[in-house]
Design an enzyme around this catalytic site. Structure first.
Site, PDB file in Angstrom:
ATOM      1  N   TYR A 119       0.854  -1.193   0.000  1.00 42.13           N
ATOM      2  CA  TYR A 119       0.000   0.000   0.000  1.00 42.13           C
ATOM      3  C   TYR A 119       0.886   1.238   0.000  1.00 42.13           C
ATOM      4  O   TYR A 119       1.724   1.436   0.889  1.00 42.13           O
ATOM      5  CB  TYR A 119      -0.891  -0.026   1.234  1.00 42.13           C
TER       6      TYR A 119
ATOM      7  N   TYR B 185      -5.481   5.207  -7.351  1.00 45.34           N
ATOM      8  CA  TYR B 185      -5.766   5.142  -5.922  1.00 45.34           C
ATOM      9  C   TYR B 185      -7.161   4.562  -5.749  1.00 45.34           C
ATOM     10  O   TYR B 185      -8.159   5.257  -5.880  1.00 45.34           O
ATOM     11  CB  TYR B 185      -5.681   6.535  -5.314  1.00 45.34           C
TER      12      TYR B 185
END
Length: 380
Positions: A289, A333
């Site tokens: 991430y 994203y």
């Protein structure tokens, strides 16, 4: 649950900056695409899992896609930290018999609609807001500002300069440049370009921060035996875990004895390695991430790929394929859900930056918050 459940389908919308559609329409498109990828129909689905932050309720998605009765529905809190936990909850439901086919999804207009990076100018009173409130009078109003405090301490303790974060950005953009689905397709990045980008909150520059995206991503989770009969080789869930550290806050963990690491990620790492029986050396690729570049380095360290302060050098050495889709810095994203899809592609052999013979992939969710992780493996 381990080795009894698999991800059998993945689907996404286009990743854009202005979708021109509702978030429900994005969710429905991603879900339909994931089901088509698996070779299943909406009527086969009896479970749905998403984020507490998602604006498309499970029953609305079920109506919009033509699903029937649901026997399981669930949501996971803490923003991007929920990504891998959606698969964990789906896998638990399938393994326990609560559901047979569960779709995990996330969809938002994060660029053209509500922009999470805009900060906290308006927020309803909440217990979580109390923790944030201690820093707000001093200008800590945005996710970038919260991450910058930790990043500054990390650099100080390890005797590093902000340029070290550029290795995460350059790696992501190199992979994104070869990924047709990525927003930064065809646009790699150099360390010099990273270092020349403007400051957002020192020591974080513009290119240390993930982009903003409109789009949706969905994943189909079912039992391994059923997955074997579907269209693609299954991505087997070898291990899944959630974790919140002692005294955990959301991004504002400034009162720990040491703020140069990510103890919530460390806890997830320990559970993943223990339950899978694997070690860092057994992993063929990692999808980490990357909302902010410092947390990519810290995750490499917490998961045991390198020592404290060595994450930048590890990336520079290209010792492990990391974020082969381009990450949230380069592809899109999507709160980490697109990272799980990339893990599946790597195991299928269809990634735009394929790792030859990839058989085990680590995937992580948002860091600095209560988080989650997966180890996915090829069948057999």
């Amino acid at each position: 649950m381990s080795r009894r459940v698999a991800i059998a389908g993945i689907g996404a919308t286009a990743f854009t900056k202005d979708s021109g559609r509702s978030e429900l329409a994005l969710a429905a498109e991603a879900v339909r695409a994931a089901l088509a990828d698996a070779g299943l129909a909406p009527a086969d689905v009896d479970g749905l899992v998403t984020f507490t932050m998602d604006t498309s309720p499970e029953i609305a998605v079920a109506r919009a896609t033509g699903m029937g009765e649901l026997s399981f529905f669930s949501r996971v809190h803490y923003g991007g930290g929920a990504a891998c936990a959606t698969v964990l909850q789906a896998a638990l439901a399938v393994a326990s018999g609560a559901a047979e086919v569960v779709v995990c999804y996330r969809a938002f207009n994060e660029r053209s609609g509500r922009r999470f990076g805009a900060g906290l100018s308006q927020r309803a009173p909440s217990t979580e807001g109390v923790a944030l409130g201690w820093g707000m009078p001093y200008g800590l109003l945005t996710p970038a500002s919260w991450a910058a405090v930790q990043a500054r301490r990390y650099l100080h303790v390890h005797g590093l300069e902000p340029e070290v974060f550029g290795h995460a950005a350059v790696t992501a953009r190199r992979h994104a440049a070869r990924n047709p689905a990525a927003y930064f397709h065809g646009r790699p990045l150099t360390l010099a370009e990273h270092a020349a980008s403007r400051w957002i909150v020192e020591p974080l520059r513009l290119l240390d921060c993930c982009q903003e995206t409109d789009g949706g991503q969905a994943l189909v989770v079912t039992g391994l035996e059923r997955a074997r009969a579907l269209r693609h080789p299954p991505a087997v869930v070898l291990a899944a875990a959630q974790g919140a550290a002692r005294g955990q806050e959301q991004m504002t963990n400034f009162y720990r004895e040491d703020i140069t690491g990510l103890p919530e990620s460390r806890g997830v790492a320990e559970r993943l390695w223990r339950t899978s029986g694997l070690r860092p050396a057994d992993v063929d690729a990692a999808v980490l991430y990357d909302h902010f570049t410092p947390h990519v380095l810290m995750q490499l360290e917490e998961f045991g790929f390198c020592g404290p302060g060595e994450g930048g050098a590890f990336l520079a050495a290209d010792a492990l394929p990391v974020n082969t889709h381009g990450g949230q810095l380069g592809e899109a994203y999507l709160h980490g859900m697109n990272g799980i899809a990339e893990g599946v592609r790597l195991l299928r052999g269809t990634s735009a930056n394929q790792v030859p013979g990839a058989g085990r992939v680590l995937v992580t969710a948002g860091s600095g918050v209560p988080t989650s992780g997966l180890i996915l493996g090829a069948d057999g």
